[in-house]
Design a protein around this motif. Structure first.
Motif, PDB file in Angstrom:
ATOM      1  N   THR A   3       5.941   3.221  -5.624  1.00 28.51           N
ATOM      2  CA  THR A   3       4.727   3.299  -6.422  1.00 28.51           C
ATOM      3  C   THR A   3       4.795   2.185  -7.446  1.00 28.51           C
ATOM      4  O   THR A   3       5.846   1.933  -8.026  1.00 28.51           O
ATOM      5  N   HIS A  13       4.931   3.064   1.769  1.00 32.88           N
ATOM      6  CA  HIS A  13       6.137   2.260   1.951  1.00 32.88           C
ATOM      7  C   HIS A  13       7.316   2.962   1.273  1.00 32.88           C
ATOM      8  O   HIS A  13       7.161   3.598   0.235  1.00 32.88           O
ATOM      9  N   PRO A  59       0.829  -1.211   0.000  1.00 38.78           N
ATOM     10  CA  PRO A  59       0.000   0.000   0.000  1.00 38.78           C
ATOM     11  C   PRO A  59       0.862   1.261   0.000  1.00 38.78           C
ATOM     12  O   PRO A  59       2.049   1.199   0.317  1.00 38.78           O
ATOM     13  N   ASP A  63       7.411   0.325   6.215  1.00 36.24           N
ATOM     14  CA  ASP A  63       6.040   0.799   6.042  1.00 36.24           C
ATOM     15  C   ASP A  63       5.890   2.222   6.579  1.00 36.24           C
ATOM     16  O   ASP A  63       6.876   2.858   6.969  1.00 36.24           O
TER      17      ASP A  63
END
Length: 138
Positions: A76, A49, A46, A106
């Protein structure tokens, strides 16, 4: 004098080859290491990160590694992720050993993926690039 017509063209070929930059140098005084990082898990991370890649001098077994270059970027898309790190060529000692290391953290800073093997770069016959397969830290 019988071989004179062969010497001039051979000399020109050698001079042309010497003028072409080889190895990791991209410009005078700068060395660039290209690192590709990926993980085998079939998941998309998600947003939030961050991938951090370092080039380290790992020559001394009894001392912490010296960081030559470090770069971080938000992730991304899907792996593989590519990062190029540049630093002054004068920092490289051909007698030393250098390694590329990568990690993914994260949003909270918790470690998600990490390098678990040495990826030699730059000296002792190692290339100026590394492909790192990260392992899950959980």
């Amino acid at each position: 004098m019988h071989y004179a017509p062969l010497i001039l063209p051979a000399g020109l070929v050698l001079a042309a080859c010497a003028a072409v930059p080889t190895g990791p140098e991209i410009s005078t005084g700068t060395t660039v290491v290209a690192v590709t990082a990926l993980y085998r898990e079939r998941i998309m991370l998600p947003p939030g990160h961050v991938l951090t890649v370092r080039i380290e001098d790992v020559s001394r077994a009894d001392a912490p590694a010296v960081v030559l270059a470090e770069g971080s970027e938000p992730l991304t898309g899907a792996p593989p992720y590519r990062v190029s790190l540049g630093f002054p060529t004068a920092q490289i000692d051909p007698r030393h050993t250098y390694a590329a290391r990568a990690e993914i953290r994260d949003v909270t800073g918790a470690l998600v993926f990490i390098t678990d093997t040495r990826h030699a770069v730059l000296t002792q016959g190692a290339p100026a690039s590394a492909e790192i397969v990260l392992k899950s830290a959980r």
